[in-house]
Design a protein around this motif. Structure first.
Motif, PDB file in Angstrom:
ATOM      1  N   LYS B 177       0.845  -1.201   0.000  1.00 29.11           N
ATOM      2  CA  LYS B 177       0.000   0.000   0.000  1.00 29.11           C
ATOM      3  C   LYS B 177       0.880   1.249   0.000  1.00 29.11           C
ATOM      4  O   LYS B 177       0.667   2.175  -0.784  1.00 29.11           O
ATOM      5  CB  LYS B 177      -0.928  -0.028   1.211  1.00 29.11           C
ATOM      6  N   ALA B 178       1.901   1.232   0.835  1.00 26.57           N
ATOM      7  CA  ALA B 178       2.801   2.391   0.906  1.00 26.57           C
ATOM      8  C   ALA B 178       3.588   2.536  -0.404  1.00 26.57           C
ATOM      9  O   ALA B 178       3.786   3.647  -0.911  1.00 26.57           O
ATOM     10  CB  ALA B 178       3.749   2.239   2.092  1.00 26.57           C
ATOM     11  N   ALA B 179       4.036   1.398  -0.962  1.00 25.51           N
ATOM     12  CA  ALA B 179       4.783   1.460  -2.226  1.00 25.51           C
ATOM     13  C   ALA B 179       3.897   2.024  -3.340  1.00 25.51           C
ATOM     14  O   ALA B 179       4.334   2.855  -4.138  1.00 25.51           O
ATOM     15  CB  ALA B 179       5.282   0.072  -2.617  1.00 25.51           C
ATOM     16  N   TYR B 180       2.644   1.587  -3.370  1.00 25.99           N
ATOM     17  CA  TYR B 180       1.729   2.071  -4.414  1.00 25.99           C
ATOM     18  C   TYR B 180       1.495   3.574  -4.253  1.00 25.99           C
ATOM     19  O   TYR B 180       1.412   4.310  -5.237  1.00 25.99           O
ATOM     20  CB  TYR B 180       0.398   1.303  -4.365  1.00 25.99           C
ATOM     21  N   GLU B 181       1.393   4.020  -3.011  1.00 28.18           N
ATOM     22  CA  GLU B 181       1.200   5.457  -2.818  1.00 28.18           C
ATOM     23  C   GLU B 181       2.405   6.242  -3.346  1.00 28.18           C
ATOM     24  O   GLU B 181       2.256   7.264  -4.006  1.00 28.18           O
ATOM     25  CB  GLU B 181       0.908   5.758  -1.337  1.00 28.18           C
ATOM     26  N   ARG B 182       3.622   5.707  -3.078  1.00 33.04           N
ATOM     27  CA  ARG B 182       4.817   6.377  -3.611  1.00 33.04           C
ATOM     28  C   ARG B 182       4.839   6.312  -5.138  1.00 33.04           C
ATOM     29  O   ARG B 182       5.189   7.277  -5.812  1.00 33.04           O
ATOM     30  CB  ARG B 182       6.086   5.727  -3.048  1.00 33.04           C
ATOM     31  N   ILE B 183       4.487   5.169  -5.690  1.00 31.07           N
ATOM     32  CA  ILE B 183       4.500   5.010  -7.158  1.00 31.07           C
ATOM     33  C   ILE B 183       3.555   6.022  -7.803  1.00 31.07           C
ATOM     34  O   ILE B 183       3.942   6.764  -8.707  1.00 31.07           O
ATOM     35  CB  ILE B 183       4.098   3.575  -7.551  1.00 31.07           C
ATOM     36  N   PHE B 184       2.314   6.081  -7.317  1.00 37.05           N
ATOM     37  CA  PHE B 184       1.355   6.979  -7.966  1.00 37.05           C
ATOM     38  C   PHE B 184       1.759   8.438  -7.767  1.00 37.05           C
ATOM     39  O   PHE B 184       1.572   9.262  -8.665  1.00 37.05           O
ATOM     40  CB  PHE B 184      -0.069   6.687  -7.482  1.00 37.05           C
ATOM     41  N   ALA B 185       2.350   8.745  -6.626  1.00 35.89           N
ATOM     42  CA  ALA B 185       2.842  10.114  -6.422  1.00 35.89           C
ATOM     43  C   ALA B 185       3.943  10.423  -7.439  1.00 35.89           C
ATOM     44  O   ALA B 185       3.937  11.481  -8.082  1.00 35.89           O
ATOM     45  CB  ALA B 185       3.358  10.296  -4.998  1.00 35.89           C
ATOM     46  N   ARG B 186       4.875   9.490  -7.633  1.00 35.22           N
ATOM     47  CA  ARG B 186       5.975   9.735  -8.582  1.00 35.22           C
ATOM     48  C   ARG B 186       5.459   9.803 -10.020  1.00 35.22           C
ATOM     49  O   ARG B 186       6.045  10.494 -10.858  1.00 35.22           O
ATOM     50  CB  ARG B 186       7.045   8.648  -8.449  1.00 35.22           C
ATOM     51  N   PHE B 209      -6.829   1.583  -5.845  1.00 32.25           N
ATOM     52  CA  PHE B 209      -6.319   2.943  -5.989  1.00 32.25           C
ATOM     53  C   PHE B 209      -7.031   3.566  -7.182  1.00 32.25           C
ATOM     54  O   PHE B 209      -6.918   3.063  -8.302  1.00 32.25           O
ATOM     55  CB  PHE B 209      -4.805   2.925  -6.192  1.00 32.25           C
ATOM     56  N   MET B 210      -7.791   4.619  -6.906  1.00 35.56           N
ATOM     57  CA  MET B 210      -8.689   5.177  -7.903  1.00 35.56           C
ATOM     58  C   MET B 210      -8.276   6.607  -8.224  1.00 35.56           C
ATOM     59  O   MET B 210      -8.143   7.446  -7.331  1.00 35.56           O
ATOM     60  CB  MET B 210     -10.115   5.177  -7.359  1.00 35.56           C
ATOM     61  N   SER B 211      -8.091   6.861  -9.505  1.00 35.79           N
ATOM     62  CA  SER B 211      -7.675   8.188  -9.935  1.00 35.79           C
ATOM     63  C   SER B 211      -8.880   8.915 -10.541  1.00 35.79           C
ATOM     64  O   SER B 211      -9.467   8.436 -11.507  1.00 35.79           O
ATOM     65  CB  SER B 211      -6.571   8.030 -10.982  1.00 35.79           C
ATOM     66  N   GLY B 407      -4.745   0.767  -9.538  1.00 38.45           N
ATOM     67  CA  GLY B 407      -4.049  -0.279  -8.801  1.00 38.45           C
ATOM     68  C   GLY B 407      -5.041  -1.012  -7.927  1.00 38.45           C
ATOM     69  O   GLY B 407      -6.100  -0.471  -7.586  1.00 38.45           O
ATOM     70  N   HIS B 408      -4.714  -2.268  -7.618  1.00 39.05           N
ATOM     71  CA  HIS B 408      -5.630  -3.046  -6.781  1.00 39.05           C
ATOM     72  C   HIS B 408      -4.786  -4.030  -5.977  1.00 39.05           C
ATOM     73  O   HIS B 408      -3.965  -4.740  -6.544  1.00 39.05           O
ATOM     74  CB  HIS B 408      -6.640  -3.783  -7.671  1.00 39.05           C
ATOM     75  N   ILE B 409      -4.988  -4.045  -4.682  1.00 37.88           N
ATOM     76  CA  ILE B 409      -4.216  -4.967  -3.835  1.00 37.88           C
ATOM     77  C   ILE B 409      -5.179  -5.802  -2.996  1.00 37.88           C
ATOM     78  O   ILE B 409      -6.213  -5.327  -2.547  1.00 37.88           O
ATOM     79  CB  ILE B 409      -3.192  -4.206  -2.958  1.00 37.88           C
ATOM     80  N   PHE B 410      -4.815  -7.079  -2.845  1.00 37.66           N
ATOM     81  CA  PHE B 410      -5.709  -8.064  -2.239  1.00 37.66           C
ATOM     82  C   PHE B 410      -5.027  -8.835  -1.109  1.00 37.66           C
ATOM     83  O   PHE B 410      -3.888  -9.280  -1.273  1.00 37.66           O
ATOM     84  CB  PHE B 410      -6.098  -9.132  -3.270  1.00 37.66           C
ATOM     85  N   LYS B 411      -5.753  -9.028  -0.033  1.00 37.27           N
ATOM     86  CA  LYS B 411      -5.367 -10.079   0.921  1.00 37.27           C
ATOM     87  C   LYS B 411      -6.106 -11.334   0.480  1.00 37.27           C
ATOM     88  O   LYS B 411      -7.334 -11.401   0.572  1.00 37.27           O
ATOM     89  CB  LYS B 411      -5.781  -9.690   2.334  1.00 37.27           C
ATOM     90  N   LEU B 412      -5.365 -12.307  -0.016  1.00 36.02           N
ATOM     91  CA  LEU B 412      -6.011 -13.463  -0.639  1.00 36.02           C
ATOM     92  C   LEU B 412      -6.319 -14.586   0.332  1.00 36.02           C
ATOM     93  O   LEU B 412      -7.144 -15.438   0.054  1.00 36.02           O
ATOM     94  CB  LEU B 412      -5.111 -14.034  -1.736  1.00 36.02           C
ATOM     95  N   GLY B 413      -5.601 -14.641   1.427  1.00 39.51           N
ATOM     96  CA  GLY B 413      -5.765 -15.801   2.300  1.00 39.51           C
ATOM     97  C   GLY B 413      -5.083 -17.020   1.720  1.00 39.51           C
ATOM     98  O   GLY B 413      -4.050 -16.909   1.058  1.00 39.51           O
ATOM     99  N   PRO B 434       1.135 -21.403   3.675  1.00 32.91           N
ATOM    100  CA  PRO B 434       1.361 -19.949   3.663  1.00 32.91           C
ATOM    101  C   PRO B 434       0.123 -19.179   3.216  1.00 32.91           C
ATOM    102  O   PRO B 434      -0.739 -19.701   2.511  1.00 32.91           O
ATOM    103  CB  PRO B 434       2.495 -19.771   2.649  1.00 32.91           C
ATOM    104  N   ILE B 435       0.069 -17.940   3.637  1.00 31.54           N
ATOM    105  CA  ILE B 435      -1.041 -17.047   3.313  1.00 31.54           C
ATOM    106  C   ILE B 435      -0.553 -16.034   2.273  1.00 31.54           C
ATOM    107  O   ILE B 435       0.590 -15.581   2.324  1.00 31.54           O
ATOM    108  CB  ILE B 435      -1.580 -16.389   4.609  1.00 31.54           C
ATOM    109  N   MET B 436      -1.422 -15.708   1.340  1.00 29.54           N
ATOM    110  CA  MET B 436      -0.993 -14.930   0.166  1.00 29.54           C
ATOM    111  C   MET B 436      -1.663 -13.572   0.052  1.00 29.54           C
ATOM    112  O   MET B 436      -2.785 -13.373   0.510  1.00 29.54           O
ATOM    113  CB  MET B 436      -1.375 -15.689  -1.117  1.00 29.54           C
ATOM    114  N   GLY B 437      -0.955 -12.692  -0.643  1.00 33.18           N
ATOM    115  CA  GLY B 437      -1.550 -11.456  -1.119  1.00 33.18           C
ATOM    116  C   GLY B 437      -1.231 -11.309  -2.591  1.00 33.18           C
ATOM    117  O   GLY B 437      -0.275 -11.913  -3.079  1.00 33.18           O
ATOM    118  N   SER B 438      -2.031 -10.521  -3.311  1.00 28.31           N
ATOM    119  CA  SER B 438      -1.642 -10.212  -4.687  1.00 28.31           C
ATOM    120  C   SER B 438      -1.958  -8.758  -4.974  1.00 28.31           C
ATOM    121  O   SER B 438      -2.853  -8.166  -4.365  1.00 28.31           O
ATOM    122  CB  SER B 438      -2.288 -11.164  -5.695  1.00 28.31           C
ATOM    123  N   TYR B 439      -1.197  -8.182  -5.922  1.00 30.91           N
ATOM    124  CA  TYR B 439      -1.085  -6.732  -6.038  1.00 30.91           C
ATOM    125  C   TYR B 439      -0.828  -6.366  -7.486  1.00 30.91           C
ATOM    126  O   TYR B 439       0.114  -6.895  -8.088  1.00 30.91           O
ATOM    127  CB  TYR B 439       0.090  -6.252  -5.178  1.00 30.91           C
TER     128      TYR B 439
END
Lengths: 572, 572
Positions: B177-186, B209-211, B407-413, B434-439
Motif C-alpha cells: 500500500k505504501a509502495a503504491y502510494e509512492r509510485i502513484f505520487a511519482r 487505488f482510484m484516480s 491499482g488493486h491490492i488483495f489479501k487473498l488468504g 502460507p497465506i498470500m496477497g496479490s497486487y
C-alpha cells in the motif's frame, strides 16, 4: 544484493528430464523452472541475466538508428490472411477465437503487424526506418526440448527495416549484420554467420548466426581455410567426379530378389552406392513428386522446398507409392515415369551406366544414362554436404559443425508491403512500394546458449557482461563480527563503485556457499574468513580460471579491479 | 535524440473513434495505434514513457524487498482447474488448444502460476517472499474501449506475497500500500485508496487505488471531511431513518391497475418511494433469488455476489418470474414467498407500513412490516450510496467521484496455496500453509490515466518523471548556421548533464514545431532562433504553466536547471 534476501532455489541433484547442459545448469542453479513443456518461468537470477542481454541488444540497435516499439502479441487472422501466412504457418501458429468468435493468432513473428504501421509512411523522405521490439513470441513447436533452447513461448528482439530500394535494404541488412556481430561478441557467444534458407519468410537472402554447441540441432558446413560457411540447407561442395563406364544402349532389367536398399545392392550385387540412383517419393504441397539422388547422398528437405517454392513435404505412404508406380519401396525408380514431376540432384548430371529400381518388386535396372532415361523436369542442388567434401570456394576439406541458431536476418523484398498495400511517394512523385528486411534474436535462447558455451563441471561460468552478479563477497561466518564487518565493508565499497555485487550472508557451511557461487557462475569471488583476516587478507578467486590469490583486505577492491580490466580486454 | 531520426506520426485531426481524451491525444501525438479493438501498438514515444513508468515501479518494488520474475503468459488449463478458476473466469479468459489438443489459457493474472513456484518453499525461514513481474496479460473484455484504458492485452506489474501467518500478510499488504502510494505520487497520479470488493480473487480484504477522471468507469464514494473512501461496491452511508407509521395488522391488497413502477405508484397512489419495497428477481449462480430494497435504492450487484459468495448474477427472464411467482414484473413482492432465498437490504430493517407488489398483476399490498411479513433469509448491505448521503464515519455529506482504477491490492488468504498444496515446515516442525496477497498495476492504463489527468487544449502535459523527453531544443531554422550551431551546442550540453533531451532539427515551420512539442507534452522547451540569438538570447518555456522567458544563451542550461528543481519540489 544480499543472498539472504534473494530467492535462488539451487538443487543438489540434476533434474531428471534435462536433455541439454544449459537446461540442467539453469534448473540446478535456480534460474528457471518449467511450467509445462516449452514454457518456462524465469526466476530472479535469470531475470537479471536476461535484462543485461536485453540492454546489450538495445544499445546496439540504438547505435544503428533503430527505434523501439511494442506491438500486440495477439493478432486478427485477417492480417495474416492478407499475407497468405494464415495458411502457410500451419500447426506452428497458435490460433484461438475471441468471445465474439473472431479468429485470432498469437504472433510467431511480426512482419505483418509492423507492415500495418508502415502504411502510415508517406514519402521517401520518411525512409529508411528500422523498427524493433522485445516481445513475446508464441510458436507451437512439435517437440519443445532442451530447456530454453526450443520453447513455445519466448522473448524475441525482432526488427524490421523499410527502404525505398534494394541498395537501401542492402545497407539496413549490413547494419544489422554488423550489429549482430557486436551483440554476440559482447554476449560472449561465438557465432558463425552463414547463408541460410529464407523458408516461410520469403525473400531473396538470409544469414543465420550459428553458435557451435553439442546441444544444437542445426548443422553448419564451414571451410577451415577460407571464409565459406553455410547452413546445410544452403551448403554445397565441389564434389569429385565419379568415373563412369559408357553404359548400355538401353537400361537392362536384372533380378534382385534380396536387395531392397542401397547397401544390399552394393553388398549382394557389387554396385557401389555412388553408381546407384536413390528414388524418393514425396508429397510436396499435396502433389506427389519423385526426387532422384546419388545412392550415397541424403536429401535436404529445405533445399527441395526452396527449389519448388513449396512450404510442406512429407514421405508418400506405401499406398500412394503403389498407386502411382505399381511397386513397393525397395525397387523404385524414375525410368519411364511420365505422369509425375521429377526432380534430380545436380550430382546426377551427365552420369551414365547407373543402376536403379525398375518399379517391379525384386527387379532393378542397370546401364542407364540419367539424362537419356529419366524425364527430369527440374535440376537442383538437393543433397546434404558431408564432412570432408571439398570447399566450393577453395577445395579444402569442409567441416560440419553442430550449432544453435542464435540470430537470423532476412532480405524480405516486397512480399509484405505489397500484400498490405504500403506505398510512399517517391522522389519523382510516383508511388513506390518500400522493400523490407527482418531480423531476429531469441533472448532466452541466447541466454541458454551462453551457458552451453560457458560452463565447466562445477556449473555456469558467466561472461562478466551478462552475469547475474559480477562479484560475490562470501562471509565464512555470520556470527564472527570481524568477518561480518569486513565482508559488509567490502560489499559497501564495491556498491559505491557501482560493481554488481552479491553478499553471501547466508547462515550456511562454507562448502555450500562455494558450491553455490560456482554453480550459479559468478565471475569473481572474494572470500572473507577469520583465519585470513587474522593475517589481514581475503581470498580473491576468478571463476573462469580458478586463479586464487590472498590479498590484503585493504587492497582487495584494487586487485579485483585489475583482474576485471585484464579479463575484459581478454574477453573483448 | 534528434527528431529527424525519431518516428512520431502526429496527426492534425482528432481520430474519429476516440472516446477518451487520453485516446485522442495519444493517437494524435503519435504515441499509439490501434491494431484491433483492445490491442494497441506502442510507438517510440510511448515506449519511452512506458519504460520510465516501469522503472519507477521497479524501484519501489525493489525498495520493499520484492524480487523480479518473468512467468509464462500461456498456462495449462489443469492449474486453473485446480484453483477452480477455469470455470469462474468465464468468457473473460482467452482459451485455446495446442497442436496436441491440450487446453490452454492465456494468463489474466498469475496467482496460480506463482503459487506453483511457491511449492518449492520449504521452511518458515524461506518466508516472507514478495515476487513480482512485468508481464503481458490477456483479458477478453466484453467491450474494450477508451484507448489504453480498457483493453484486451496489456502489461501488468503483478506481485504476490507469501507469508506464514496473518500478521505477515498484513505487513506485506501494508508495504505494498505504501509502495503504491509512492509510485502513484511519482507518476503524478492522484489516487484515492478505497476499500473494494475482492471479486473472483477471493480473500478477505482489498484496496483499490482510484484516480479521479471523467473517462473512468468506477464510482468512488468519499468523504470530504474525514478519510472515509470506498468503491461503490463496498461503500455505505449513515442513512437518516424514515419516520414510519405503525402500519396494519396484516398487509392489505389494493388495486393499482396503472402503476407498474415505483414512480407510478408514487404519482398515482401517493406512496413515497422510500416507503415502497422494490423486489428484484435474479438468477445468482443459477439459483432464482429474490432481493428486496427500499423503493428509491439501487442494487449493487457486486455487493450481492459478495454477500452470497457467488460469482455470477443476471436478471430472471419474464418466464422464470412467472413460473416462480405467478406474476409479471410490475406487481412483484416477497410477502408470503417461501420457496426462494430472499435477501433484504439493511435499510429495510425494522421498517413498517410499507407498500409492495402482491404478485398479482395490477395489485399491491400496503401496511406491511418487513420483518413480520417477509421471510428474509439474509440481511446485507446491498444498495448503492448516492452523493449527499451522510458519511458513515463523520456524517458529512458524501461525494461520488468518477474514477479510473490504477491499482488493486488483495489479501487473498490461503485459497491458492491450499488448492495447489503449498506447505512449509513451521517453527514447531508442523506443516503450515502460507497465506498470500496479490497486487497489481496496469502499466499502459497508468500511462493513459496520466494523460487523462495531465493535458490541456494544446495536448499532453507530461510530468517530468515520465515524459518521453524532458526538454525539447527547437531550432527555428535548419539552414542558418548560427541557429543550428547554438541549438546543437545546447543539445550537447544537456546530454552531457544527462538530461533527456530531444533536438527538433526537422525542416518544418516554427508553428508546426511548437504545436508538435506542445501536443506530445515535453515539459520544457528551449527555442533557438536568429532574432533572439542576435541579442544573445534563447527562449525558455515551461509546458505546464506556459511561462516563457528570454534568457542569455550561455545561461540557458542554468535557468533550465532552476526551473526543473523548483518544479520537481512542487510536483513532489
Amino acid at each position: 544484493m544480499r543472498w539472504s534476501q534473494l530467492y535462488v532455489p539451487t538443487l543438489r541433484e540434476d533434474p531428471a528430464d534435462a536433455d541439454a547442459v544449459s537446461h540442467r545448469l539453469l534448473v540446478r542453479g535456480g534460474f528457471v523452472r518449467q511450467l509445462m513443456a516449452g514454457h518456462y518461468s524465469l526466476l530472479p537470477l535469470a531475470v537479471r541475466v536476461r535484462s543485461k542481454i536485453v540492454e546489450i541488444i538495445r544499445e546496439e540497435m540504438t547505435a544503428i538508428g533503430a527505434q523501439e516499439f511494442v506491438l500486440p502479441a495477439m493478432h486478427p487472422a485477417e492480417i495474416w490472411q492478407r499475407s497468405g501466412r494464415w495458411e502457410v504457418m500451419g500447426e506452428e501458429m497458435f490460433r484461438l477465437k475471441d468471445r465474439k468468435g473472431a479468429d485470432m493468432a498469437l504472433g510467431m513473428t511480426h512482419e505483418e503487424i509492423f507492415t500495418v504501421l508502415a502504411q502510415e509512411l508517406r514519402s521517401y523522405r520518411d525512409l529508411p526506418q528500422i523498427w524493433y521490439q522485445f516481445q513475446t513470441k508464441f510458436r507451437d513447436e512439435a517437440r519443445p526440448k532442451s530447456g530454453l533452447l526450443r520453447v513455445r513461448e519466448f522473448t524475441m528482439k525482432d526488427s524490421y527495416s523499410f527502404d525505398l530500394a534494394q541498395e537501401g535494404l542492402d545497407r539496413s541488412f549490413d547494419l544489422h549484420k554488423a550489429a549482430y556481430e557486436r551483440i554476440f561478441a559482447r554476449l560472449g557467444l561465438p557465432a558463425i554467420a552463414v547463408q541460410a534458407s529464407s523458408g516461410s519468410m520469403g525473400g531473396s537472402a538470409s544469414v543465420e548466426f550459428m553458435s557451435p554447441s553439442e546441444a544444437g540441432e542445426d548443422l553448419v558446413v564451414r571451410c577451415p581455410s577460407c571464409r565459406y560457411a553455410a547452413n546445410t540447407e544452403k551448403a554445397t561442395s565441389a564434389l569429385a567426379a565419379v568415373a563412369d563406364g559408357p553404359g548400355l544402349d538401353a537400361p537392362e532389367r536384372f533380378d534382385t530378389p534380396d536387395a531392397r536398399t542401397i547397401d544390399e545392392l552394393t553388398r549382394l550385387h557389387g554396385v557401389p552406392a555412388d553408381r546407384q540412383i536413390k528414388t524418393l517419393v514425396l508429397v510436396v504441397d499435396s502433389r506427389l513428386t519423385l526426387v532422384v539422388l546419388r545412392g550415397d547422398h541424403t536429401l535436404v528437405e529445405q533445399k527441395l522446398l526452396d527449389a519448388l517454392a513449396a512450404t510442406a513435404v512429407r514421405p508418400a505412404t506405401a499406398e500412394e507409392i503403389q498407386a502411382a508406380l505399381g511397386a513397393s519401396p525397395g525397387s523404385l525408380g524414375a525410368v519411364g515415369v511420365t505422369g509425375l514431376p521429377i526432380l534430380a540432384d545436380e550430382a546426377l548430371r551427365g552420369r551414365t551406366d547407373m543402376t536403379t529400381g525398375a518399379n517391379t518388386d525384386g527387379v532393378h535396372l542397370r546401364g542407364l544414362s540419367v539424362e537419356r532415361d529419366i524425364a527430369v523436369q527440374h535440376w537442383a542442388d538437393l543433397r546434404e554436404v558431408v564432412s570432408g567434401e571439398p570447399c566450393p570456394q577453395c577445395g579444402t576439406a569442409l567441416e560440419v559443425v553442430v550449432t544453435i541458431e542464435v540470430g537470423h536476418i532476412f532480405k524480405l523484398g516486397r512480399k509484405y508491403t505489397e500484400a498490405l498495400g504500403v506505398t510512399v511517394a517517391g522522389p519523382d512523385g510516383d508511388r513506390v512500394t518500400p522493400i523490407m528486411g527482418s531480423y531476429g534474436i531469441g533472448v532466452e535462447r541466447a541466454l541458454a546458449t551462453i551457458v552451453e558455451t560457458h560452463h565447466d563441471e562445477k556449473g555456469i561460468v558467466w561472461p562478466a557482461a551478462v552475469a547475474p552478479f559480477e562479484v560475490a563477497v562470501v562471509m565464512l561466518s555470520t556470527t564472527d563480527e570481524t568477518v561480518t564487518e569486513a565482508a559488509e565493508s567490502l560489499y559497501r565499497q564495491l556498491r559505491a563503485e557501482r560493481v554488481d555485487v552479491l553478499l553471501d550472508d547466508r547462515d550456511e557451511r562454507p562448502g555450500v556457499k562455494f558450491r553455490d557461487v560456482e554453480l550459479i557462475g559468478i565471475p569473481y569471488r572474494i572470500t572473507v574468513g577469520a583465519r585470513g583476516l587474522a593475517e589481514g587478507t581475503v581470498e580473491l578467486t576468478t571463476r573462469a580460471t580458478g586463479e586464487t590469490q590472498l590479498v590484503p583486505v585493504g587492497e582487495a577492491v584494487e586487485h579485483l579491479r585489475k583482474r576485471r580490466e585484464t579479463r575484459m580486454s581478454a574477453d573483448g
